[in-house]
Design a protein around this motif. Sequence first.
Motif, PDB file in Angstrom:
ATOM      1  N   THR A  50       0.946  -1.188   0.116  1.00  0.00           N
ATOM      2  CA  THR A  50      -0.090  -0.006   0.024  1.00  0.00           C
ATOM      3  C   THR A  50       0.764   1.147   0.100  1.00  0.00           C
ATOM      4  N   VAL A  51       0.564   2.072  -0.900  1.00  0.00           N
ATOM      5  CA  VAL A  51       1.084   3.351  -1.048  1.00  0.00           C
ATOM      6  C   VAL A  51       0.160   4.509  -0.841  1.00  0.00           C
ATOM      7  N   LEU A  52       0.299   5.428   0.063  1.00  0.00           N
ATOM      8  CA  LEU A  52      -0.574   6.756   0.098  1.00  0.00           C
ATOM      9  C   LEU A  52       0.207   7.762  -0.576  1.00  0.00           C
ATOM     10  N   PHE A  53      -0.612   8.681  -1.026  1.00  0.00           N
ATOM     11  CA  PHE A  53      -0.082   9.842  -1.684  1.00  0.00           C
ATOM     12  C   PHE A  53      -1.082  11.000  -1.521  1.00  0.00           C
ATOM     13  N   THR A  54      -0.656  12.510  -1.222  1.00  0.00           N
ATOM     14  CA  THR A  54      -1.489  13.550  -1.321  1.00  0.00           C
ATOM     15  C   THR A  54      -1.291  14.414  -2.128  1.00  0.00           C
ATOM     16  N   VAL A  55      -2.804  15.098  -2.817  1.00  0.00           N
ATOM     17  CA  VAL A  55      -2.515  16.016  -3.839  1.00  0.00           C
ATOM     18  C   VAL A  55      -3.454  17.008  -3.326  1.00  0.00           C
ATOM     19  N   ASN A  56      -3.514  18.369  -4.092  1.00  0.00           N
ATOM     20  CA  ASN A  56      -4.352  19.239  -3.858  1.00  0.00           C
ATOM     21  C   ASN A  56      -5.828  18.798  -4.270  1.00  0.00           C
ATOM     22  N   GLN A  57      -6.759  19.070  -3.510  1.00  0.00           N
ATOM     23  CA  GLN A  57      -8.273  18.815  -3.771  1.00  0.00           C
ATOM     24  C   GLN A  57      -8.704  19.137  -4.993  1.00  0.00           C
ATOM     25  N   LYS A  58      -8.215  20.113  -5.788  1.00  0.00           N
ATOM     26  CA  LYS A  58      -8.875  20.587  -7.340  1.00  0.00           C
ATOM     27  C   LYS A  58      -7.712  19.887  -8.176  1.00  0.00           C
ATOM     28  N   SER A  59      -6.678  19.105  -7.920  1.00  0.00           N
ATOM     29  CA  SER A  59      -5.987  18.560  -9.036  1.00  0.00           C
ATOM     30  C   SER A  59      -6.729  17.516  -9.729  1.00  0.00           C
ATOM     31  N   LYS A  60      -6.167  17.788 -11.213  1.00  0.00           N
ATOM     32  CA  LYS A  60      -7.049  16.941 -12.192  1.00  0.00           C
ATOM     33  C   LYS A  60      -6.812  15.305 -11.801  1.00  0.00           C
ATOM     34  N   ILE A  61      -5.840  14.915 -10.792  1.00  0.00           N
ATOM     35  CA  ILE A  61      -5.556  13.784 -10.289  1.00  0.00           C
ATOM     36  C   ILE A  61      -6.688  13.219  -9.789  1.00  0.00           C
ATOM     37  N   VAL A  62      -7.292  13.766  -8.767  1.00  0.00           N
ATOM     38  CA  VAL A  62      -8.566  13.488  -7.955  1.00  0.00           C
ATOM     39  C   VAL A  62      -9.687  12.876  -9.225  1.00  0.00           C
ATOM     40  N   GLU A  63     -10.200  13.679 -10.026  1.00  0.00           N
ATOM     41  CA  GLU A  63     -10.973  13.287 -10.744  1.00  0.00           C
ATOM     42  C   GLU A  63     -10.726  12.134 -11.715  1.00  0.00           C
ATOM     43  N   ASN A  64      -9.580  12.124 -12.194  1.00  0.00           N
ATOM     44  CA  ASN A  64      -9.093  10.951 -13.012  1.00  0.00           C
ATOM     45  C   ASN A  64      -9.168   9.608 -12.056  1.00  0.00           C
ATOM     46  N   ILE A  65      -8.855   9.567 -10.870  1.00  0.00           N
ATOM     47  CA  ILE A  65      -8.909   8.574 -10.109  1.00  0.00           C
ATOM     48  C   ILE A  65     -10.451   8.036  -9.793  1.00  0.00           C
ATOM     49  N   ARG A  66     -11.140   9.183  -9.645  1.00  0.00           N
ATOM     50  CA  ARG A  66     -12.553   8.949  -9.502  1.00  0.00           C
ATOM     51  C   ARG A  66     -13.170   8.123 -10.720  1.00  0.00           C
ATOM     52  N   GLU A  67     -12.576   8.603 -11.809  1.00  0.00           N
ATOM     53  CA  GLU A  67     -13.229   7.935 -13.016  1.00  0.00           C
ATOM     54  C   GLU A  67     -12.532   6.651 -13.461  1.00  0.00           C
ATOM     55  N   ASN A  68     -11.487   6.542 -13.223  1.00  0.00           N
ATOM     56  CA  ASN A  68     -10.559   5.399 -13.470  1.00  0.00           C
ATOM     57  C   ASN A  68      -9.486   4.999 -12.372  1.00  0.00           C
ATOM     58  N   PRO A  69      -9.659   4.071 -11.443  1.00  0.00           N
ATOM     59  CA  PRO A  69      -8.667   3.718 -10.438  1.00  0.00           C
ATOM     60  C   PRO A  69      -7.454   3.454 -10.662  1.00  0.00           C
ATOM     61  N   LEU A  70      -6.937   3.007 -12.017  1.00  0.00           N
ATOM     62  CA  LEU A  70      -5.757   2.354 -12.426  1.00  0.00           C
ATOM     63  C   LEU A  70      -4.720   3.511 -12.324  1.00  0.00           C
ATOM     64  N   ALA A  71      -3.552   3.377 -11.797  1.00  0.00           N
ATOM     65  CA  ALA A  71      -2.505   4.438 -11.805  1.00  0.00           C
ATOM     66  C   ALA A  71      -1.072   3.688 -11.697  1.00  0.00           C
ATOM     67  N   VAL A  72      -0.033   4.454 -12.148  1.00  0.00           N
ATOM     68  CA  VAL A  72       1.085   4.215 -12.099  1.00  0.00           C
ATOM     69  C   VAL A  72       2.025   5.026 -11.323  1.00  0.00           C
TER      70      VAL A  72
END
Length: 151
Positions: A50-72
Motif C-alpha cells: 500500500t502506498v499513500l499520496f496526497t494532492v491538492n483537492q482541485k488537482s485533475k488527479i482526483v477526478e481522474n482517479i474517481r473515473e478510473n482507479p488504475l495508476a502508475v
Amino acid sequence: MANQVEPGLIPVLFEELQSERFVTLSTVDHETGGPNVNAVSWILAKDEETVLFTVNQKSKIVENIRENPLAVINLIANESTYSIAGKTEISQVQLEGVPLKLTLIKMEIDEVRDVMFYGSRISAEPAYEKTYDKTAAERLDRQVIEAMKKA
C-alpha cells in the motif's frame, strides 16, 4: 536486474518511500482517456502492498482517479527506475490535520516492475527544492507526512 517484477515493494523501495520524495504519477485522463502524468512529492509507503499520496483537492488527479482507479507511480531509486502499478481510491477527501485542502489517495499495489533499460544504472537521483519560504515548507511537509502516517 532490469525487468524484475515483484508483487509489492521490496525492502529498499519501502524504505525510500518513508519520507517525502520526487515521483511521477500516471493516471488515465478523465476527459481524453489518454495518459496524464504529474509530479508528486507527498508520498508514503504504508506497507509493502500500500502506498499513500496526497494532492491538492482541485488537482485533475482526483477526478481522474474517481473515473478510473488504475495508476502508475514512477520511482527512481536504488540505482534504477521502478513502475509501481495498482488500483487507487480516495481515502480522505480532505486530509485531516493540515491547513491546506489536500486529498489523501491510497494505492493497492498490483506489481512493482524494474523498468530500467538493459546494461545501465541511475548514477544520480532527481533532486528538487521548494521555492517558497523554507521554514514554512518544512513545517507543512512535516504536517502532511505525519497526517498521512496517522491515516
